[in-house]
Scaffold this active site. Sequence first.
Site, PDB file in Angstrom:
ATOM      1  N   HIS A   1      -7.240  10.796   5.701  1.00  0.00           N
ATOM      2  CA  HIS A   1      -8.578  10.268   6.005  1.00  0.00           C
ATOM      3  C   HIS A   1      -9.475  11.452   6.314  1.00  0.00           C
ATOM      4  CE1 HIS A   1      -7.628   5.857   6.332  1.00  0.00           C
ATOM      5  NE2 HIS A   1      -6.440   6.411   6.175  1.00  0.00           N
TER       6      HIS A   1
ATOM      7  N   ASP B   1      -3.491   7.309  -3.304  1.00  0.00           N
ATOM      8  CA  ASP B   1      -3.362   6.191  -2.369  1.00  0.00           C
ATOM      9  C   ASP B   1      -3.740   4.927  -3.141  1.00  0.00           C
ATOM     10  OD1 ASP B   1      -3.574   4.463  -0.195  1.00  0.00           O
ATOM     11  OD2 ASP B   1      -5.119   5.613   0.849  1.00  0.00           O
TER      12      ASP B   1
ATOM     13  N   GLU C   1      -6.603  -1.245  -3.982  1.00  0.00           N
ATOM     14  CA  GLU C   1      -7.049   0.132  -3.744  1.00  0.00           C
ATOM     15  C   GLU C   1      -6.685   1.050  -4.908  1.00  0.00           C
ATOM     16  OE1 GLU C   1      -5.153   2.010  -0.341  1.00  0.00           O
ATOM     17  OE2 GLU C   1      -6.691   3.564  -0.244  1.00  0.00           O
TER      18      GLU C   1
ATOM     19  N   HIS D   1     -11.826   5.949   2.016  1.00  0.00           N
ATOM     20  CA  HIS D   1     -11.935   7.263   2.647  1.00  0.00           C
ATOM     21  C   HIS D   1     -11.764   8.374   1.628  1.00  0.00           C
ATOM     22  CE1 HIS D   1      -7.523   7.201   2.249  1.00  0.00           C
ATOM     23  NE2 HIS D   1      -7.704   5.899   2.424  1.00  0.00           N
TER      24      HIS D   1
ATOM     25  N   ASP E   1       0.871  -1.171   0.000  1.00  0.00           N
ATOM     26  CA  ASP E   1       0.000   0.000   0.000  1.00  0.00           C
ATOM     27  C   ASP E   1       0.909   1.221   0.000  1.00  0.00           C
ATOM     28  OD1 ASP E   1      -1.936   1.939   0.384  1.00  0.00           O
ATOM     29  OD2 ASP E   1      -2.959   0.845   1.985  1.00  0.00           O
TER      30      ASP E   1
ATOM     31  N   GLU F   1     -10.986   0.907  -1.109  1.00  0.00           N
ATOM     32  CA  GLU F   1     -10.054  -0.176  -0.778  1.00  0.00           C
ATOM     33  C   GLU F   1     -10.720  -1.383  -0.127  1.00  0.00           C
ATOM     34  OE1 GLU F   1      -7.157   0.973   2.311  1.00  0.00           O
ATOM     35  OE2 GLU F   1      -8.082   2.936   2.329  1.00  0.00           O
TER      36      GLU F   1
HETATM   37 MN    MN Z   1      -3.791   2.770   0.998  1.00  0.00          MN
HETATM   38 MN    MN Z   2      -6.448   4.284   1.763  1.00  0.00          MN
END
Ligand code: MN
Ligand code: MN
Length: 294
Positions: free
Chosen positions: A162, A94, A279, A154, A83, A187
């Site tokens: 977030h 992200d 994600e 998010h 990630d 995600e």
């Molecule tokens: Mn992530």
């Molecule tokens: Mn994330």
Amino acid sequence: MEPDEIEKYMKAGKIASDVRQWSMGLIKEGAPAIDVADKIEARILELGAHIAFPTNVCIGDVAAHYAPKLNDKTEIGGVVSIDLGVHVDGFIADTAYTVDLSGEYKKMLKANEAALSRAISLVKPGVSVCEIGRAVQETITGAGFRPIENLTGHEVKQYELHAGLSIPNVPVPYDRRIKEGMVIAIEPFATDGAGRIVEGKHAEIFSLIAGKPSRIPESRTLINLLQERHGLPFAAHWYAKRINPLKLTLAIQDILSRGALKAHPVLHEKEEGTVSQFEHTVMVTKDGCVVTTR
Ligand code: MN
Ligand code: MN
């Protein structure tokens, strides 16, 4: 959204996508987790962006927040999720993917990826997050696995990883809707365990939530170094070259104890099930979305 903001989100997304693709070549049985994380982070910087959060290298039943520590001896194997986060002036991309080195989880990874694609295909203004959660859950349970119900996607905002809206991986009993101009990370996580995560004891990832002063010189040094992150998460070992590692640990304890730092402990699957994650970050347009990290 302003055109230059869109441009920065797109630039961060493109770099995240390039690093994601490139990093897949690093995921080999026995590779040190810390080398993988370090190389990914170095690549993000080389490509002219910044690191939005420490690269997570999550193995087996670890779902999130495992960033290798200083002198980490962990070697990768089994089911490995990467990630990674990129930012350009605080505008975040992200993205995450999972590799199955065991050959035993192909079906789970396929369902997890399909859940992400289905969720992305639903995104447009006015869609309820519950509907997205339902689609994720159906796709993953349909293949015989479970989504992780207490981890969510998010919204992101400048220097806020977030922010605002959460994107659930199960149907939720409330009605919150997606709006044009939102940037959201979606995600889904899949597991052959219970479908819930619990917090472990160790944390390597932290974020500064207040700049409270301290008398301890190393704490002051660390707080000063952290200003440039604008509250974005960091890994303790990033600062081990600037502050003696033992004193760094004490400084972190000190800042934590005064409520100025938030710890993000490692998250494990409750029944030690194996976990996967896919994600992407998307920007919501008038009638759909653009995937910035694809
Ligand atoms: Mn992530
Ligand atoms: Mn994330």
